[in-house]
Design a protein around this motif. Sequence first.
Motif, short mmCIF file in Angstrom:
data_model
loop_
_atom_site.label_atom_id
_atom_site.label_comp_id
_atom_site.label_asym_id
_atom_site.label_seq_id
_atom_site.Cartn_x
_atom_site.Cartn_y
_atom_site.Cartn_z
N ALA A 21 0.83 -1.21 0.00
CA ALA A 21 0.00 0.00 0.00
C ALA A 21 0.86 1.25 0.00
CB ALA A 21 -0.94 -0.01 1.20
N PHE A 22 2.03 1.18 0.64
CA PHE A 22 2.93 2.33 0.65
C PHE A 22 3.35 2.73 -0.75
CE2 PHE A 22 4.41 1.86 5.25
CZ PHE A 22 3.80 3.04 5.62
N ASN A 23 3.61 1.76 -1.59
CA ASN A 23 4.06 2.07 -2.94
C ASN A 23 3.02 2.89 -3.69
OD1 ASN A 23 6.45 0.66 -2.56
ND2 ASN A 23 5.56 -1.27 -3.25
N THR A 24 1.74 2.54 -3.52
CA THR A 24 0.66 3.30 -4.15
C THR A 24 0.61 4.72 -3.61
OG1 THR A 24 -0.65 1.28 -4.45
CG2 THR A 24 -1.83 3.38 -4.58
N LEU A 25 0.76 4.82 -2.30
CA LEU A 25 0.67 6.13 -1.64
C LEU A 25 1.88 7.00 -1.96
CD1 LEU A 25 -1.37 7.47 0.34
CD2 LEU A 25 0.21 6.84 2.17
N LEU A 26 3.07 6.42 -1.88
CA LEU A 26 4.29 7.19 -2.07
C LEU A 26 4.42 7.73 -3.49
CD1 LEU A 26 6.79 4.96 -0.04
CD2 LEU A 26 5.96 7.24 0.57
N GLN B 57 13.65 2.00 2.45
CA GLN B 57 13.42 2.98 1.39
C GLN B 57 12.04 3.62 1.51
OE1 GLN B 57 13.69 1.43 -2.59
NE2 GLN B 57 13.57 3.44 -3.55
N GLN B 58 11.01 2.81 1.81
CA GLN B 58 9.66 3.34 1.95
C GLN B 58 9.58 4.34 3.10
OE1 GLN B 58 7.45 -0.34 2.40
NE2 GLN B 58 6.70 -0.24 0.30
N ILE B 59 10.14 3.95 4.24
CA ILE B 59 10.07 4.82 5.41
C ILE B 59 10.92 6.08 5.20
CG2 ILE B 59 10.63 4.98 7.86
CD1 ILE B 59 9.92 1.99 8.08
N ASP B 60 12.09 5.92 4.58
CA ASP B 60 12.93 7.09 4.31
C ASP B 60 12.26 8.05 3.33
OD1 ASP B 60 14.92 6.30 6.00
OD2 ASP B 60 16.26 5.51 4.45
N SER B 61 11.48 7.52 2.40
CA SER B 61 10.79 8.38 1.43
C SER B 61 9.83 9.32 2.14
CB SER B 61 10.05 7.53 0.40
OG SER B 61 10.94 6.79 -0.39
N LEU B 62 9.10 8.81 3.12
CA LEU B 62 8.20 9.66 3.89
C LEU B 62 8.99 10.63 4.78
CD1 LEU B 62 5.30 7.27 5.02
CD2 LEU B 62 5.08 9.39 3.72
N HIS B 63 10.06 10.13 5.37
CA HIS B 63 10.85 10.99 6.25
C HIS B 63 11.48 12.15 5.49
CE1 HIS B 63 14.45 12.02 8.80
NE2 HIS B 63 13.47 12.07 9.70
N GLN B 64 11.89 11.91 4.27
CA GLN B 64 12.48 12.98 3.46
C GLN B 64 11.47 14.08 3.17
OE1 GLN B 64 14.24 11.24 -0.04
NE2 GLN B 64 15.63 9.93 1.15
N VAL B 65 10.22 13.70 3.06
CA VAL B 65 9.16 14.69 2.79
C VAL B 65 8.78 15.44 4.07
CG1 VAL B 65 6.77 14.99 2.07
CG2 VAL B 65 8.24 13.40 0.85
N MET B 66 8.64 14.71 5.19
CA MET B 66 8.08 15.30 6.41
C MET B 66 9.15 15.75 7.40
SD MET B 66 4.87 12.74 7.18
CE MET B 66 5.97 11.43 7.76
#
Length: 241
Positions: free
Chosen positions: A152-157, A215-224
């Motif tokens: 689900a993260f892939n769809t959201l990210l 990678q998924q978690i870092d992608s969100l962290h880079q944004v927020m």
Amino acid sequence: MKLQSFKVLLVAMAVASATSIQAAEWSYEGENGADNWGKHFATCGEGVNQTPIDIKGTVKAELSPLQIDYQGKVREVINNGHTVQANVEGKNQLIIDGDTFELQQFHFHTPSENYIGGKQFPLEVHFVHANADGQLAVIAAMFKTGPRGNEAFNTLLAKVPEKDQIQPLQDDLNPADLLPREREYFRFNGSLTTPPCSEGVRWFVMREAQAGTEQQIDSLHQVMGDNARPLQPLNARVVLE
């Protein structure tokens, strides 16, 4: 107040619970950081049932299963500068204590705001619900890093917008896809974790942590960035499990 108007009010309130408050600027660090929220939002500094907490010293109880019935989907993704938030549509209900709460939105914190037994997780998701009286209930789900991520993260990210932008989500994404299969939980009374830090919020923190890839978690962290409020005193509260 007409029913439709009241529903609109609930949505606006739920969105505000995790987004910016126009009355005063706030952030997670610096002059307007969490240590100074109480200067502009009294409850943030004076409240006695504040969230997040370190979940420990729990009391055993016969907790009723959470009746989670998410049949809808994510409508749009918002980057409001404080968090990445997903607004939903359709029937998405939580039934607890014989009361029905409608899911308004869910959003992310990196790292986690709540701790479990002294442990902080790299990611926490908050599912914000409201009932017909405007009372709030939040389901929190933790994520740890693992070799296999959450699809689900892939769809959201793929749809995370730039700051202060909204991105419609065309792909079907059910909010339940970000919840663990095991639904055992900790329960306590708390507050919003962002200004105005209003109390009287029912908290249900999932005991099972799910996995997301680094990678998924870092992608969100880079944004927020780091958007976790510091831990708050438990005071006289009891945490049930």
